[in-house]
Design an enzyme around this catalytic site. Sequence first.
Site, short mmCIF file in Angstrom:
data_model
loop_
_atom_site.label_atom_id
_atom_site.label_comp_id
_atom_site.label_asym_id
_atom_site.label_seq_id
_atom_site.Cartn_x
_atom_site.Cartn_y
_atom_site.Cartn_z
N SER A 192 0.83 -1.20 0.00
CA SER A 192 0.00 0.00 0.00
C SER A 192 0.86 1.25 0.00
O SER A 192 0.59 2.22 -0.72
CB SER A 192 -0.92 0.00 1.23
OG SER A 192 -1.67 1.19 1.29
N TRP A 195 2.52 1.61 -3.40
CA TRP A 195 1.55 2.03 -4.42
C TRP A 195 1.44 3.55 -4.49
O TRP A 195 1.21 4.13 -5.56
CB TRP A 195 0.18 1.43 -4.10
CG TRP A 195 -0.91 1.92 -5.00
CD1 TRP A 195 -1.17 1.53 -6.28
CD2 TRP A 195 -1.90 2.92 -4.69
NE1 TRP A 195 -2.26 2.22 -6.79
CE2 TRP A 195 -2.72 3.09 -5.83
CE3 TRP A 195 -2.17 3.69 -3.56
CZ2 TRP A 195 -3.78 3.98 -5.86
CZ3 TRP A 195 -3.22 4.58 -3.59
CH2 TRP A 195 -4.01 4.72 -4.73
N HIS A 196 1.65 4.23 -3.37
CA HIS A 196 1.54 5.68 -3.35
C HIS A 196 2.73 6.37 -4.01
O HIS A 196 2.65 7.55 -4.35
CB HIS A 196 1.40 6.19 -1.91
CG HIS A 196 0.04 5.94 -1.32
ND1 HIS A 196 -0.28 4.78 -0.66
CD2 HIS A 196 -1.08 6.70 -1.31
CE1 HIS A 196 -1.54 4.84 -0.27
NE2 HIS A 196 -2.05 5.99 -0.64
N GLY A 197 3.83 5.66 -4.17
CA GLY A 197 4.97 6.27 -4.84
C GLY A 197 6.27 5.59 -4.48
O GLY A 197 6.39 4.95 -3.43
#
Length: 348
Positions: A192, A195-197
């Site tokens: 997670s 996934w944000h960067g």
Amino acid sequence: YTFQTLSYTIDVYREKLKPTKDFIAFTAFVSFFPQLVAGPIERATHLLPQFYKKRKFDYDLAVNGMRQILWGLFKKVVIADNCARYANQIFNNYEDYSGSTLVLGAVFFTFQIYGDFSGYSDIAIGTSRLFGFDLMRNFAYPYFSRDIAEFWRRWHISLSTWFRDYLYIPLGGSRGGMWMKVRNTFIIFLVSGFWHGANWTFIVWGGLNALYFLPLLLRGNNRNHLEVVAYNRWLPSFKELFQIGITFTLTVFAWIFFRAENLTHAFGFISRILSSSILKFPSERPSYLSALIILFLVIEWVGRREQFAIEVIGEKWLTPIRYTFYYSLVILILWFSGNQQEFIYFQF
């Protein structure tokens, strides 16, 4: 749309869904404009069949959608964008501020990201209702959570449940003993974060939340608090208030890493908070913004049993009073509309 097409492919492979032969319905499902950019992340089993149905205008559904759009705009324009103004100033110049001011900046960012992201979801869901579509709920008053497990059941619900169904459970879920539970939990939170960067700050943010979650998992308490806090009461108990405060504090701390440009920035920010300057009175203390946040929290608390805060607020009020409330929100939105900020999740 990546998650939506993946879920469609996986569900077809698992034979939970028959492959569609309607190309237009499929492309509409993948590119449905209200939630294309920042969710909610829909499942084909829920959204795709809605494109097959003949729709007609539903006045009550449209009114409900307009209320949710109004509340989403309030969250974004009045709360998130005003919090962003101070959060950005404090985070970008943290060396110039006292520790107490940095704490305030972290709190402002905490409300910024919630108002920004959940506001977008409200606007998307409300807009979809105008067209007769039903999208899944994406936020359920996460800052009233009594532990981190409850927080993650209430924050970005469409992504959390996606990871649960398509990553956590296929990895073994909770079936293989405590070690597998711990391993899979860390995998979910780290993925997670990634996934944000591609930034270590997001990995640390994910890892922190996994560590927060771990004691609940080890004690088997991660499924407590399934109902909203103080469901049949006006006010929470002292214990519930304490639990909410602890959970909120842990969340604020984790958001520092999420907001920071890099780990050096994050640790510098935190070390400044832990210095003696935390005892100083904050130099940035916009009273109007504090009042707006308090107003926001009061409305959210009153409406916490509903899908969104103002879904039923005012339904039993006299018409002039009800519309005074709605127009007051509109006036606040127009008044603060000059401080425009891009949606945070447009970058992810």
